[in-house]
Scaffold this active site. Structure first.
Site, PDB file in Angstrom:
ATOM      1  N   ARG A 160      77.584 -33.957  35.432  1.00 35.26           N
ATOM      2  CA  ARG A 160      75.894 -33.460  35.395  1.00 35.26           C
ATOM      3  C   ARG A 160      76.157 -31.901  35.305  1.00 35.26           C
ATOM      4  NH1 ARG A 160      72.230 -36.209  39.891  1.00 35.26           N
ATOM      5  NH2 ARG A 160      71.284 -37.720  38.176  1.00 35.26           N
ATOM      6  N   LYS A 207      66.962 -57.293  42.474  1.00 34.11           N
ATOM      7  CA  LYS A 207      66.261 -57.505  42.953  1.00 34.11           C
ATOM      8  C   LYS A 207      64.724 -57.738  41.668  1.00 34.11           C
ATOM      9  CE  LYS A 207      66.767 -56.473  47.624  1.00 34.11           C
ATOM     10  NZ  LYS A 207      65.855 -56.145  49.139  1.00 34.11           N
ATOM     11  N   GLY A 225      71.906 -45.318  37.500  1.00 36.25           N
ATOM     12  CA  GLY A 225      72.963 -45.289  38.552  1.00 36.25           C
ATOM     13  C   GLY A 225      74.061 -45.993  38.146  1.00 36.25           C
ATOM     14  N   GLY A 256      67.102 -42.862  38.382  1.00 42.14           N
ATOM     15  CA  GLY A 256      65.412 -43.055  38.890  1.00 42.14           C
ATOM     16  C   GLY A 256      64.650 -42.455  37.726  1.00 42.14           C
TER      17      GLY A 256
END
Ligand code: 3PG
Ligand code: MG
Length: 398
Positions: free
Chosen positions: A36, A197, A354, A377
């Site tokens: 980053r 999930k 990630g 996110g």
């Protein structure tokens, strides 16, 4: 895209506030993955080349509005100096006297890093006063933090309304890559969605079935879809209470003409540990005392055929329990083929999140993908079709 790029800004002699995401992993004070930091270098260097003075705004961790010394940005200074190739000064507060003095003392050819914006409670509240205090420090605002653009905070959103604003180079690259993958893509488009999930990726699945031609579902969430089809999955991880939701997604996909690809065969084991004894069975034949830990070879062959017939691929989430060998086999094989097709020029491949990037880096495929997002996110929310506040605030029409 109504936002401006750096090329459209007058930067000479200006103090340029640059929101960056340098929320990087640090162990014992040393940056362990500088990706980053390296990715923001083109923006910072361009501003300096134009005679502007870059002042970096950033968060680190989640200090929740208090000064938490362990979450200081100061230890990142050496890594920033290495990436920027110039001195990086540091101010112990991102607003007020210390920040103002450091800005005033900043010389041309230097970068200033301000302390963690989240040390102030106003940051996450997008408090107008906090935004005004930040804006008072500079003359131009550049947002290069796509990976924090899903947050409507003072340094990502509020301040953009108070100064002439533009997207930095990384922000620009991220938005262009995502636009090419999902906004206006070459078809057929295939999405791979994996992970544990269904419940955390409901919005994502709902948005994708309306937009893509093929949706490959992998990981634990594929098990929930098998359950939804009345298949016994033994001891496999699944969200049994999500079966009805999974059926709704299948129905929505059918109505939209989106083909859902679930594994036809699977790798099962009796225990979840590295090198556990395992076998390949049909997805309909998981033994009652076993659990599904990866997609099987027939499933991988099918996924590869889908990739070969696609022009665009967007990938979020591994196909199996990739952290532990050999249950990374399906992810690695499918990623390797996607990388080859990309190299050959037939496929535009974009991946983000990630875990996904970790999985694709591990297999070595990431380097050959068309684009690897730095975002977790924010990438997910973008794929869900949500407007990112940090991007929307750069819009010149507001
Ligand atoms: C990230 O690391 O995903 C970004 O820096 C955003 O961090 P956050 O989830 O704490 O807002
Ligand atoms: Mg996050």
């Amino acid at each position: 895209m109504a936002w401006k790029t750096l090329d459209e800004m007058d930067l000479a002699g200006k103090v340029v506030l640059v929101r960056v995401d340098i929320n990087v992993p640090v162990e014992n004070g040393v940056v362990t993955d500088a990706t980053r930091i390296e990715k923001i270098a083109p923006t910072v260097k361009f501003i300096m080349a134009q005679g502007g003075k870059p002042v970096l705004l950033a968060h680190f961790g989640r200090p929740k509005g208090k000064v938490v010394p362990e979450m200081s940005l100061r230890p990142l200074v050496p890594a920033l100096e290495a990436a920027m190739g110039c001195p990086v000064r540091f101010a112990e507060d991102c607003i007020g006297g210390p920040a103002k003095r450091a800005v005033a003392a900043l010389a041309e050819g230097e970068v200033l890093l301000l302390e963690n914006t989240r040390f102030h409670a106003g940051e996450e509240k997008n408090d107008p006063q906090m935004s005004a205090s930040l804006a008072a420090l500079g003359e131009v605002y550049v947002n290069d933090a796509f990976s924090a653009a899903h947050r409507a905070h003072s340094s990502t959103e509020g301040v953009a309304h108070l100064l002439p604003s533009a997207a930095g180079r990384l922000m620009e690259a991220e938005l262009k890559a995502l636009e090419a993958a999902l906004g206006n893509p070459a078809r057929p488009v295939t999405a791979v969605v994996g992970g544990a999930k269904v419940s955390t990726k409901l919005d994502l699945l709902g948005n994708l079935v309306a937009k893509v031609d093929n949706l490959v579902i992998g990981g634990g969430m594929a098990n929930t879809f098998l359950v939804a089809q009345g298949i016994d999955i033994g001891k496999s991880l699944a969200e049994h209470d999500m079966a009805e939701t999974a059926r709704e997604i299948l129905g929505k996909a059918e109505a939209a003409g989106c083909r859902i690809v679930l594994p036809s065969d699977v790798v099962v084991a009796r225990e979840f540990k590295a090198g556990a004894e395992n076998e390949v069975v049909a997805a309909t034949a998981c033994p009652s005392d076993a659990m599904i830990l990866d997609a099987g070879p027939d499933a991988v062959a099918e996924i590869i055929r889908v990739f070969e017939a696609s022009k665009t691929l967007i990938w979020n989430g591994p196909l199996g329990a990739f952290e532990i060998a050999p249950f990374d086999t399906a992810t690695n094989a499918a990623a390797a083929r996607a990388a080859e097709l990309t190299e050959a020029g037939g496929l535009t491949s974009v991946a983000g999140g990630g875990d996904t990037v970790a999985a694709l880096n591990k297999s070595g495929a990431a380097a050959k993908f068309s684009y690897i997002s730095t975002a977790g996110g924010a990438f997910l929310e973008w794929m869900e079709g949500k407007e990112l506040p940090g991007v929307a605030a750069l819009d010149q029409d507001d």
